[in-house]
Design a protein around this motif. Structure first.
Motif, PDB file in Angstrom:
ATOM      1  N   ALA A   6       0.826  -1.202   0.000  1.00  0.00           N
ATOM      2  CA  ALA A   6       0.000   0.000   0.000  1.00  0.00           C
ATOM      3  C   ALA A   6       0.863   1.257   0.000  1.00  0.00           C
ATOM      4  O   ALA A   6       0.565   2.236  -0.705  1.00  0.00           O
ATOM      5  CB  ALA A   6      -0.924  -0.006   1.217  1.00  0.00           C
ATOM      6  N   ARG A   7       1.944   1.256   0.752  1.00  0.00           N
ATOM      7  CA  ARG A   7       2.843   2.416   0.777  1.00  0.00           C
ATOM      8  C   ARG A   7       3.517   2.624  -0.576  1.00  0.00           C
ATOM      9  O   ARG A   7       3.703   3.762  -1.016  1.00  0.00           O
ATOM     10  CB  ARG A   7       3.893   2.234   1.869  1.00  0.00           C
ATOM     11  N   VAL A   8       3.891   1.547  -1.241  1.00  0.00           N
ATOM     12  CA  VAL A   8       4.522   1.661  -2.554  1.00  0.00           C
ATOM     13  C   VAL A   8       3.555   2.274  -3.556  1.00  0.00           C
ATOM     14  O   VAL A   8       3.915   3.175  -4.335  1.00  0.00           O
ATOM     15  CB  VAL A   8       5.012   0.278  -3.036  1.00  0.00           C
TER      16      VAL A   8
ATOM     17  N   ALA B  62       2.304  11.130   5.905  1.00  0.00           N
ATOM     18  CA  ALA B  62       1.654   9.991   6.577  1.00  0.00           C
ATOM     19  C   ALA B  62       0.933   9.176   5.515  1.00  0.00           C
ATOM     20  O   ALA B  62      -0.263   9.386   5.280  1.00  0.00           O
ATOM     21  CB  ALA B  62       0.687  10.478   7.647  1.00  0.00           C
ATOM     22  N   PRO B  63       1.626   8.261   4.822  1.00  0.00           N
ATOM     23  CA  PRO B  63       1.012   7.559   3.689  1.00  0.00           C
ATOM     24  C   PRO B  63      -0.154   6.662   4.074  1.00  0.00           C
ATOM     25  O   PRO B  63      -1.096   6.497   3.304  1.00  0.00           O
ATOM     26  CB  PRO B  63       2.171   6.742   3.118  1.00  0.00           C
ATOM     27  N   LEU B  64      -0.109   6.076   5.270  1.00  0.00           N
ATOM     28  CA  LEU B  64      -1.175   5.178   5.717  1.00  0.00           C
ATOM     29  C   LEU B  64      -1.802   5.726   6.990  1.00  0.00           C
ATOM     30  O   LEU B  64      -1.112   6.282   7.849  1.00  0.00           O
ATOM     31  CB  LEU B  64      -0.628   3.770   5.970  1.00  0.00           C
ATOM     32  N   ARG B  65      -3.098   5.529   7.102  1.00  0.00           N
ATOM     33  CA  ARG B  65      -3.819   6.047   8.261  1.00  0.00           C
ATOM     34  C   ARG B  65      -4.649   4.945   8.898  1.00  0.00           C
ATOM     35  O   ARG B  65      -4.944   3.928   8.275  1.00  0.00           O
ATOM     36  CB  ARG B  65      -4.738   7.200   7.856  1.00  0.00           C
TER      37      ARG B  65
ATOM     38  N   TRP C 158      -5.218  13.026  -2.462  1.00  0.00           N
ATOM     39  CA  TRP C 158      -5.787  12.427  -3.664  1.00  0.00           C
ATOM     40  C   TRP C 158      -6.047  10.943  -3.450  1.00  0.00           C
ATOM     41  O   TRP C 158      -7.112  10.433  -3.763  1.00  0.00           O
ATOM     42  CB  TRP C 158      -4.863  12.645  -4.855  1.00  0.00           C
ATOM     43  N   VAL C 159      -5.079  10.235  -2.902  1.00  0.00           N
ATOM     44  CA  VAL C 159      -5.236   8.806  -2.600  1.00  0.00           C
ATOM     45  C   VAL C 159      -5.388   8.646  -1.096  1.00  0.00           C
ATOM     46  O   VAL C 159      -4.618   9.224  -0.321  1.00  0.00           O
ATOM     47  CB  VAL C 159      -4.025   7.989  -3.104  1.00  0.00           C
ATOM     48  N   LEU C 160      -6.369   7.866  -0.677  1.00  0.00           N
ATOM     49  CA  LEU C 160      -6.568   7.555   0.736  1.00  0.00           C
ATOM     50  C   LEU C 160      -6.168   6.107   0.968  1.00  0.00           C
ATOM     51  O   LEU C 160      -6.639   5.209   0.256  1.00  0.00           O
ATOM     52  CB  LEU C 160      -8.022   7.772   1.144  1.00  0.00           C
ATOM     53  N   ALA C 161      -5.308   5.880   1.946  1.00  0.00           N
ATOM     54  CA  ALA C 161      -4.848   4.524   2.254  1.00  0.00           C
ATOM     55  C   ALA C 161      -5.023   4.272   3.742  1.00  0.00           C
ATOM     56  O   ALA C 161      -4.486   5.018   4.568  1.00  0.00           O
ATOM     57  CB  ALA C 161      -3.385   4.347   1.848  1.00  0.00           C
ATOM     58  N   PHE C 162      -5.789   3.225   4.078  1.00  0.00           N
ATOM     59  CA  PHE C 162      -6.081   2.892   5.468  1.00  0.00           C
ATOM     60  C   PHE C 162      -5.460   1.537   5.789  1.00  0.00           C
ATOM     61  O   PHE C 162      -5.630   0.572   5.036  1.00  0.00           O
ATOM     62  CB  PHE C 162      -7.579   2.886   5.715  1.00  0.00           C
ATOM     63  N   ASP C 163      -4.782   1.474   6.928  1.00  0.00           N
ATOM     64  CA  ASP C 163      -3.925   0.339   7.253  1.00  0.00           C
ATOM     65  C   ASP C 163      -4.519  -0.514   8.361  1.00  0.00           C
ATOM     66  O   ASP C 163      -5.114  -0.005   9.316  1.00  0.00           O
ATOM     67  CB  ASP C 163      -2.554   0.877   7.680  1.00  0.00           C
TER      68      ASP C 163
ATOM     69  N   ASN D 205      -6.203  -2.232   3.572  1.00  0.00           N
ATOM     70  CA  ASN D 205      -5.523  -3.507   3.787  1.00  0.00           C
ATOM     71  C   ASN D 205      -5.843  -4.046   5.171  1.00  0.00           C
ATOM     72  O   ASN D 205      -6.106  -3.287   6.105  1.00  0.00           O
ATOM     73  CB  ASN D 205      -4.009  -3.379   3.569  1.00  0.00           C
ATOM     74  N   GLY D 206      -5.846  -5.360   5.271  1.00  0.00           N
ATOM     75  CA  GLY D 206      -6.151  -6.008   6.538  1.00  0.00           C
ATOM     76  C   GLY D 206      -6.126  -7.507   6.400  1.00  0.00           C
ATOM     77  O   GLY D 206      -6.134  -8.062   5.285  1.00  0.00           O
TER      78      GLY D 206
END
Length: 535
Positions: free
Chosen positions: A217-219, A229-232, A249-254, A299-300
C-alpha cells in the motif's frame, strides 16, 4: 455589468463601490501596496475563496484561510510594516480579502494532485517549483506555470521527476502480487488513480501476517500521491473521512479489522462519487457539503469485502505470504524503490498517454458495474499492447472469487448455498425460508447479530446478497399470490456455474514467452515506443 466593490480597511465604512479602472482594490491599503500584480483573488465552483500568488519563479494557489496563504501574507506585511504587525490586523485583512474573492466574478476549478484540461491530464509533482506533468495522447512533458490550478495540503510530498524509457515490470519486485491476474489489476488501478475523474474501485489488499500488505500500500501511494503519513488508521467518523479526502488524492487505510456498515457506505460514495454533508467546525447550523471521488486502498487480515455494495466497487487482491529467505531490510528496499521510482513513474505516465490515444476508439460489447474504470483499463491494455481481453478476463475472475469470499463470510449466504445443494428449485414464504435456512447454521450463529431474527430482516439480507448469489448461479424472485392471504412468495433456483462460466474466454491468456511471469522480457519487447514519449 457586474457591480464591483472596494473594501476600505482603514475605515468603518466597510464595502464601497469601486471604479472600473481599479484592478486591485485591496492594494489601496498601505500595508498591501505593491501586491496587486502578485495577487489574484477568485472562487472555486463551490464558493471557497482562493488566492493565487506569484513568487519570483512560479505561481501558487491557496485558500484564503489556509496556513500557506497566511504565511505568504505575513512575509509581505513584514516587508512593508516590519515585525510590529499585529494579529488583529492580519485577521482584518484576511476577512477583507476573503470578501473580495466572494464578491468577485472570477471562478476557477482547483485540483488536488491530479487535474484535467480539455483532453489532457495534469499531475502536480508537488515540488518546490510547483511543476506539473502535462499528459496528452502524444506523450507527456513537465511544465511550470500551468493554467490548471492546483492546491497543496501540508502533508503532501513531491513525486520524483519522471524519466522516459522505463517499463512497468520494474515495479513488480516492489509489490507482492500472487498471480498474473493480480498484476494486471494492480497496473489498471494505478493507471486509473492518475485519471482525474472516477469512478475508482477501492483496492482491497488482504492476506495473512507477513504478506507485505502495508508495504504494498505504501509503494502504490508513493507512485501516485506520496504523503508524510502515507497510511492512516480507520477514520472515526464520516467527517474525518471527508477531511482526509479534501486534503489528499489517494486515501490509504492500514490494518483494518472489518468495516462498519456506515464506513462501508461512505467508502462506496467516495469510490463512485456522492455528496457528503457534515457540520462545519465551530458551527451549530452551518453545513459543509462536499462532493469528492478518490482512489482508496484498504488492507487487513480480515475479509474486508463482506458487504456486497462495497464489493461491487472493489478490486480484491489476496497477497501471498513471503518466505523468510526473500525478505529484505527496510533500508535496502526503500532505497531501491527511490532509485527506480522516476523510471516507473515515467512508464506509468506513458501508459496513461497511450490510454488517452485509444480511449475514444473503444467499443466494448458489455460493461461491468464500474463501467468507466473498465473502459479506461481496456484503453491502458491497448496502450501496453497486452492481448485483447487481458484486463476483462482478470477483472471478471477477480469479481467471481471475491463474491465467493463474501458469501462465505455471510451466514445467510452460506445457508442459502447449502439449501440449494439439497433443493435446486425451492419455493416458499420468507418466514418459511428463514426457518429452513436456520437448520443449516449452528445455534451460536443463530444467536449472533449477523443472523436475521425476522423474515423481513432475512429478506433484506437476501436482497443485499442478490448480485453475489447470481454470480455463483443462484437466482431468486418474489411475487404476491392471488389467494386470500396475498402471501408474498420467494423462489430460489440454481444452475452449475464456475469461473469459466463467469468469464467469457479461457483462462489461457496466450502471452508471449510463456506468460506474464516473464514480463521483464516480453514487456521490454512490446513497449519499444516508451522512449521518446516522455519529454
Amino acid at each position: 455589468m457586474a457591480v464591483v466593490y472596494k473594501l476600505d480597511l482603514t475605515s468603518r465604512a466597510g464595502v464601497q463601490p469601486a471604479s472600473d479602472s481599479d484592478q486591485h482594490p485591496w492594494s489601496t491599503h498601505p500595508l498591501l501596496s505593491g501586491v496587486g500584480s502578485d495577487l489574484e483573488l477568485f472562487q472555486s465552483p463551490d464558493g471557497t475563496p482562493y488566492a493565487q500568488v506569484r513568487t519570483e519563479e512560479h505561481k501558487e494557489n491557496w485558500p484564503v484561510r489556509s496556513q500557506g496563504f497566511r504565511r505568504w501574507l505575513l512575509r509581505r506585511l513584514y516587508n512593508s510594516a516590519g515585525p510590529e504587525i499585529g494579529h488583529s490586523q492580519v485577521e482584518q485583512m484576511l476577512r477583507a480579502l476573503e470578501t473580495w474573492a466572494e464578491l468577485g466574478d472570477k471562478k476557477h476549478r482547483v485540483f488536488t494532485r491530479v487535474g484535467e484540461q480539455d483532453d489532457r491530464i495534469l499531475i502536480d509533482l508537488g515540488n518546490a517549483a510547483w511543476e506539473v506533468v502535462d499528459v496528452c495522447a502524444d506523450g507527456w512533458t513537465t511544465v511550470q506555470d500551468s493554467d490548471v490550478r492546483f492546491q497543496r495540503s501540508p502533508g503532501m510530498m513531491p513525486l520524483p521527476q519522471p524519466e522516459s524509457g522505463g517499463t512497468l515490470d520494474a515495479l513488480r519486485p516492489f509489490v507482492n502480487v500472487g498471480s498474473d491476474d493480480d498484476w494486471v489489476l494492480l497496473v489498471a488501478w494505478l493507471a486509473a488513480a492518475l485519471h482525474p475523474r472516477g469512478p475508482y474501485p477501492a483496492l482491497l489488499l488482504q492476506g495473512e501476517q507477513g504478506s507485505a500488505k502495508t508495504t504494498t500500500a505504501r509503494v502504490l501511494r508513493a507512485l501516485v500521491d506520496p504523503s508524510v503519513a502515507p497510511l492512516r488508521a480507520t477514520p472515526k467518523s464520516e467527517r474525518d473521512l471527508v477531511i482526509s479526502a479534501m486534503n489528499s488524492w489517494v486515501l490509504a487505510f492500514d490494518n483494518l479489522s472489518g468495516l462498519s456498515p456506515r464506513l462501508a457506505d461512505a467508502l462506496c460514495r467516495l469510490s463512485t462519487g456522492g455528496g457528503f454533508a457534515t457540520r462545519r467546525l465551530y458551527s451549530d447550523a452551518d453545513e459543509l457539503l462536499v462532493d469528492v471521488t478518490r482512489p482508496v486502498v484498504l488492507n487487513g487480515i480480515d475479509n474486508l469485502g463482506l458487504r456486497q455494495d462495497l464489493l461491487d466497487r472493489s478490486v480484491v487482491l489476496e497477497l501471498p505470504s513471503i518466505p523468510d529467505s526473500l525478505r529484505q531490510s527496510e533500508q535496502h528496499f526503500w532505497k531501491a524503490l527511490d532509485e527506480a521510482r522516476p523510471r516507473i513513474l515515467g512508464a506509468l505516465l506513458t501508459a496513461v498517454s497511450r490510454a488517452l490515444r485509444h480511449i475514444h476508439e473503444l467499443e466494448l460489447p458489455s460493461l461491468p458495474r464500474m463501467a468507466d474504470f473498465a473502459l479506461w483499463s481496456t484503453a491502458v491494455e491497448r496502450g501496453l499492447k497486452w492481448p485483447d481481453g487481458t484486463f476483462a478476463d482478470a477483472y471478471h475472475r477477480n469479481r467471481f472469487h471475491a463474491v465467493e469470499l463474501a458469501l462465505e463470510g455471510r451466514p445467510v449466504g452460506q445457508a442459502i448455498r447449502k439449501l440449494v445443494t439439497h433443493h435446486s428449485n425451492w419455493t416458499g414464504t420468507a418466514a418459511c425460508l428463514l426457518e429452513t435456512c436456520s437448520r443449516f447454521v449452528s445455534p451460536r450463529i443463530r444467536r449472533s447479530r449477523d443472523w436475521p431474527s425476522t423474515p423481513v430482516a432475512f429478506k433484506n439480507e437476501l436482497r443485499r446478497l442478490k448480485p453475489g448469489l447470481q454470480a455463483v448461479g443462484i437466482s431468486w424472485e418474489e411475487w404476491r399470490e392471488s389467494n386470500y392471504n396475498r402471501d408474498r412468495m420467494i423462489r430460489l433456483r440454481t444452475k452449475d456455474v464456475s469461473t469459466a462460466d463467469a468469464v467469457s474466454t479461457s483462462s489461457d491468456l496466450s502471452f508471449p514467452d510463456g506468460g506474464l511471469a516473464l514480463w521483464p522480457k516480453s514487456l521490454s519487447d512490446s513497449e519499444d515506443e516508451l522512449d521518446g514519449l516522455g519529454q
